[in-house]
Design a protein around this motif. Structure first.
Motif, PDB file in Angstrom:
ATOM      1  N   ASP A 186       4.276  -5.424   6.393  1.00 19.04           N
ATOM      2  CA  ASP A 186       4.812  -6.419   5.462  1.00 19.04           C
ATOM      3  C   ASP A 186       3.853  -7.575   5.185  1.00 19.04           C
ATOM      4  O   ASP A 186       4.115  -8.735   5.513  1.00 19.04           O
ATOM      5  CB  ASP A 186       6.158  -6.941   5.966  1.00 19.04           C
ATOM      6  N   ILE A 187       2.757  -7.244   4.528  1.00 14.92           N
ATOM      7  CA  ILE A 187       1.746  -8.231   4.170  1.00 14.92           C
ATOM      8  C   ILE A 187       2.087  -8.808   2.796  1.00 14.92           C
ATOM      9  O   ILE A 187       1.895  -8.145   1.778  1.00 14.92           O
ATOM     10  CB  ILE A 187       0.334  -7.604   4.151  1.00 14.92           C
ATOM     11  N   VAL A 188       2.594 -10.027   2.757  1.00 16.66           N
ATOM     12  CA  VAL A 188       2.907 -10.667   1.475  1.00 16.66           C
ATOM     13  C   VAL A 188       1.626 -11.243   0.878  1.00 16.66           C
ATOM     14  O   VAL A 188       0.721 -11.641   1.600  1.00 16.66           O
ATOM     15  CB  VAL A 188       3.994 -11.751   1.620  1.00 16.66           C
ATOM     16  N   GLY A 189       1.551 -11.230  -0.433  1.00 13.86           N
ATOM     17  CA  GLY A 189       0.363 -11.732  -1.112  1.00 13.86           C
ATOM     18  C   GLY A 189      -0.869 -10.883  -0.859  1.00 13.86           C
ATOM     19  O   GLY A 189      -1.998 -11.363  -0.960  1.00 13.86           O
ATOM     20  N   PHE A 190      -0.665  -9.597  -0.562  1.00 12.54           N
ATOM     21  CA  PHE A 190      -1.776  -8.709  -0.189  1.00 12.54           C
ATOM     22  C   PHE A 190      -2.855  -8.667  -1.268  1.00 12.54           C
ATOM     23  O   PHE A 190      -2.559  -8.491  -2.446  1.00 12.54           O
ATOM     24  CB  PHE A 190      -1.259  -7.291   0.067  1.00 12.54           C
ATOM     25  N   VAL A 191      -4.109  -8.827  -0.853  1.00 14.28           N
ATOM     26  CA  VAL A 191      -5.270  -8.703  -1.736  1.00 14.28           C
ATOM     27  C   VAL A 191      -6.120  -7.510  -1.305  1.00 14.28           C
ATOM     28  O   VAL A 191      -6.451  -6.648  -2.116  1.00 14.28           O
ATOM     29  CB  VAL A 191      -6.118  -9.995  -1.738  1.00 14.28           C
ATOM     30  N   SER A 192      -6.458  -7.453  -0.010  1.00 17.74           N
ATOM     31  CA  SER A 192      -7.302  -6.362   0.494  1.00 17.74           C
ATOM     32  C   SER A 192      -7.229  -6.329   2.020  1.00 17.74           C
ATOM     33  O   SER A 192      -6.721  -7.252   2.643  1.00 17.74           O
ATOM     34  CB  SER A 192      -8.762  -6.554   0.055  1.00 17.74           C
TER      35      SER A 192
ATOM     36  N   THR B 213      -3.700   1.644   3.133  1.00 17.03           N
ATOM     37  CA  THR B 213      -2.505   0.841   2.874  1.00 17.03           C
ATOM     38  C   THR B 213      -1.406   1.738   2.330  1.00 17.03           C
ATOM     39  O   THR B 213      -1.676   2.784   1.747  1.00 17.03           O
ATOM     40  CB  THR B 213      -2.797  -0.289   1.861  1.00 17.03           C
ATOM     41  N   GLN B 214      -0.176   1.295   2.530  1.00 15.78           N
ATOM     42  CA  GLN B 214       0.990   2.036   2.059  1.00 15.78           C
ATOM     43  C   GLN B 214       2.183   1.076   2.000  1.00 15.78           C
ATOM     44  O   GLN B 214       2.145   0.016   2.616  1.00 15.78           O
ATOM     45  CB  GLN B 214       1.290   3.247   2.944  1.00 15.78           C
ATOM     46  N   THR B 215       3.211   1.440   1.242  1.00 15.78           N
ATOM     47  CA  THR B 215       4.388   0.572   1.177  1.00 15.78           C
ATOM     48  C   THR B 215       5.373   0.854   2.305  1.00 15.78           C
ATOM     49  O   THR B 215       6.127  -0.038   2.679  1.00 15.78           O
ATOM     50  CB  THR B 215       5.120   0.697  -0.180  1.00 15.78           C
ATOM     51  N   LEU B 216       5.391   2.048   2.834  1.00 14.14           N
ATOM     52  CA  LEU B 216       6.143   2.326   4.054  1.00 14.14           C
ATOM     53  C   LEU B 216       5.116   2.718   5.097  1.00 14.14           C
ATOM     54  O   LEU B 216       4.340   3.642   4.897  1.00 14.14           O
ATOM     55  CB  LEU B 216       7.180   3.429   3.841  1.00 14.14           C
ATOM     56  N   GLY B 217       5.109   1.998   6.201  1.00 13.35           N
ATOM     57  CA  GLY B 217       4.023   2.117   7.164  1.00 13.35           C
ATOM     58  C   GLY B 217       3.911   3.445   7.865  1.00 13.35           C
ATOM     59  O   GLY B 217       4.873   4.192   8.012  1.00 13.35           O
ATOM     60  N   VAL B 218       2.692   3.738   8.292  1.00  9.81           N
ATOM     61  CA  VAL B 218       2.434   4.838   9.212  1.00  9.81           C
ATOM     62  C   VAL B 218       2.848   4.278  10.571  1.00  9.81           C
ATOM     63  O   VAL B 218       2.223   3.357  11.082  1.00  9.81           O
ATOM     64  CB  VAL B 218       0.947   5.238   9.203  1.00  9.81           C
TER      65      VAL B 218
ATOM     66  N   SER C 119       7.060  -3.877   1.867  1.00  9.94           N
ATOM     67  CA  SER C 119       5.883  -4.565   1.334  1.00  9.94           C
ATOM     68  C   SER C 119       4.652  -3.755   1.737  1.00  9.94           C
ATOM     69  O   SER C 119       4.762  -2.747   2.423  1.00  9.94           O
ATOM     70  CB  SER C 119       5.780  -5.983   1.909  1.00  9.94           C
ATOM     71  N   ILE C 120       3.487  -4.232   1.361  1.00 10.31           N
ATOM     72  CA  ILE C 120       2.256  -3.531   1.740  1.00 10.31           C
ATOM     73  C   ILE C 120       2.080  -3.559   3.259  1.00 10.31           C
ATOM     74  O   ILE C 120       2.209  -4.597   3.898  1.00 10.31           O
ATOM     75  CB  ILE C 120       1.026  -4.181   1.065  1.00 10.31           C
ATOM     76  N   ASN C 121       1.783  -2.404   3.835  1.00 10.06           N
ATOM     77  CA  ASN C 121       1.467  -2.254   5.252  1.00 10.06           C
ATOM     78  C   ASN C 121       0.028  -1.782   5.362  1.00 10.06           C
ATOM     79  O   ASN C 121      -0.454  -1.032   4.517  1.00 10.06           O
ATOM     80  CB  ASN C 121       2.398  -1.233   5.904  1.00 10.06           C
ATOM     81  N   VAL C 122      -0.655  -2.201   6.411  1.00 12.19           N
ATOM     82  CA  VAL C 122      -2.068  -1.864   6.597  1.00 12.19           C
ATOM     83  C   VAL C 122      -2.227  -1.070   7.888  1.00 12.19           C
ATOM     84  O   VAL C 122      -1.789  -1.516   8.950  1.00 12.19           O
ATOM     85  CB  VAL C 122      -2.936  -3.137   6.641  1.00 12.19           C
ATOM     86  N   THR C 123      -2.851   0.113   7.768  1.00 10.92           N
ATOM     87  CA  THR C 123      -3.100   0.967   8.934  1.00 10.92           C
ATOM     88  C   THR C 123      -4.597   1.063   9.177  1.00 10.92           C
ATOM     89  O   THR C 123      -5.373   1.332   8.260  1.00 10.92           O
ATOM     90  CB  THR C 123      -2.516   2.377   8.718  1.00 10.92           C
ATOM     91  N   PHE C 124      -4.998   0.843  10.430  1.00 13.94           N
ATOM     92  CA  PHE C 124      -6.379   1.028  10.861  1.00 13.94           C
ATOM     93  C   PHE C 124      -6.400   2.271  11.751  1.00 13.94           C
ATOM     94  O   PHE C 124      -5.752   2.302  12.795  1.00 13.94           O
ATOM     95  CB  PHE C 124      -6.879  -0.199  11.621  1.00 13.94           C
ATOM     96  N   ARG C 125      -7.140   3.313  11.304  1.00 18.65           N
ATOM     97  CA  ARG C 125      -7.199   4.603  12.011  1.00 18.65           C
ATOM     98  C   ARG C 125      -8.526   4.708  12.753  1.00 18.65           C
ATOM     99  O   ARG C 125      -9.597   4.435  12.196  1.00 18.65           O
ATOM    100  CB  ARG C 125      -7.064   5.740  11.006  1.00 18.65           C
ATOM    101  N   TYR C 126      -8.457   5.154  14.008  1.00 21.37           N
ATOM    102  CA  TYR C 126      -9.655   5.283  14.834  1.00 21.37           C
ATOM    103  C   TYR C 126     -10.420   6.543  14.465  1.00 21.37           C
ATOM    104  O   TYR C 126      -9.819   7.615  14.318  1.00 21.37           O
ATOM    105  CB  TYR C 126      -9.276   5.306  16.321  1.00 21.37           C
ATOM    106  N   THR C 127     -11.752   6.437  14.329  1.00 23.43           N
ATOM    107  CA  THR C 127     -12.594   7.578  13.948  1.00 23.43           C
ATOM    108  C   THR C 127     -13.759   7.799  14.899  1.00 23.43           C
ATOM    109  O   THR C 127     -14.577   8.686  14.672  1.00 23.43           O
ATOM    110  CB  THR C 127     -13.176   7.372  12.529  1.00 23.43           C
ATOM    111  N   GLY C 128     -13.858   7.008  15.956  1.00 22.09           N
ATOM    112  CA  GLY C 128     -15.024   7.064  16.832  1.00 22.09           C
ATOM    113  C   GLY C 128     -14.872   8.023  17.994  1.00 22.09           C
ATOM    114  O   GLY C 128     -13.919   8.810  18.067  1.00 22.09           O
ATOM    115  N   PRO C 129     -15.815   7.940  18.948  1.00 20.02           N
ATOM    116  CA  PRO C 129     -15.740   8.789  20.146  1.00 20.02           C
ATOM    117  C   PRO C 129     -14.552   8.379  21.017  1.00 20.02           C
ATOM    118  O   PRO C 129     -14.113   7.232  20.981  1.00 20.02           O
ATOM    119  CB  PRO C 129     -17.069   8.513  20.854  1.00 20.02           C
ATOM    120  N   THR C 130     -14.048   9.319  21.792  1.00 21.66           N
ATOM    121  CA  THR C 130     -12.892   9.056  22.653  1.00 21.66           C
ATOM    122  C   THR C 130     -13.210   7.939  23.646  1.00 21.66           C
ATOM    123  O   THR C 130     -14.279   7.920  24.257  1.00 21.66           O
ATOM    124  CB  THR C 130     -12.478  10.339  23.388  1.00 21.66           C
TER     125      THR C 130
END
Length: 195
Positions: free
Chosen positions: A72-78, A90-95, A107-118
């Motif tokens: 629920d990020i209000v005023g979302f820009v980036s 980003t998505q309107t219903l969160g992961v 509202s806008i939800n922001v997901t940060f997904r891990y891509t590195g080594p374990t």
């Protein structure tokens, strides 16, 4: 049935493990405001891990990527990160982390997904930022997913839900404005009666 000692041990181990966004500060970003975070992973005795898995963002599915979502990020820009081990979406219903029920009003939800080594040791990653048109703050929700690393439930996904700071629209909602208008009208009527 678990003994009281077993329950206490479970409570203690979960208190020292997790994957969570940690709010740092707000900085100016042109005409907007950047809400800055770090991600903190904690674990005891290498019991849990953060993994990229197969790269898929499928909460609760063994082998999927671990992540955290801020809601629920209000005023979302980036939203962004320059950390090479994380990507943003980003998505309107969160992961949402498995077995969690965060507050999510669409509202806008922001997901940060891990891509590195374990990762199996306590780790802190930076920087993560969410840019908003607002510089006011409120308490919002996050969920995350990490992976069990050992025992009979090895490889299962673990969900977490908690609170973090998010942007806030300082303008009262229309319902609040209506209540304030009604109160002012009532005060005006009282003042008229006294004359």
């Amino acid at each position: 049935m678990l003994s009281l000692i077993g329950v206490a041990a479970l409570a203690c181990s979960s208190a020292f493990a997790g994957l969570a966004p940690d709010f740092l500060n707000i900085t100016a970003d042109g005409a907007n405001y950047s809400f800055n975070y770090r991600a903190i992973f904690t674990t005891t005795n290498v019991e849990e891990r953060v993994e990229a898995g197969n790269g898929a963002l499928t909460p609760g599915v063994i082998g999927s990527a671990d992540f955290f979502t801020i809601y629920d990020i209000v005023g979302f820009v980036s939203a962004s990160t320059t950390n090479p081990n994380w990507v943003v979406s980003t998505q309107t219903l969160g992961v949402t982390g498995p077995n969690t029920s965060p507050t999510d009003n669409g509202s806008i939800n922001v997901t940060f997904r891990y891509t590195g080594p374990t990762v199996t040791a306590a780790t802190t990653w930076t920087p993560f930022s969410i840019v908003s048109t607002y510089n006011s703050e409120r308490i919002g929700s996050y969920t995350s997913q990490r992976t069990d690393n050992a025992g009979f439930d090895a490889n299962l996904k673990i969900g977490e839900v908690g609170n973090t700071v998010v942007p806030n629209n300082p303008v009262p909602e229309p319902a609040t404005m209506g209540l304030m208008g009604g109160a002012l009208l009532g005060l005006g009527m009282l003042a008229r009666r006294r004359k």
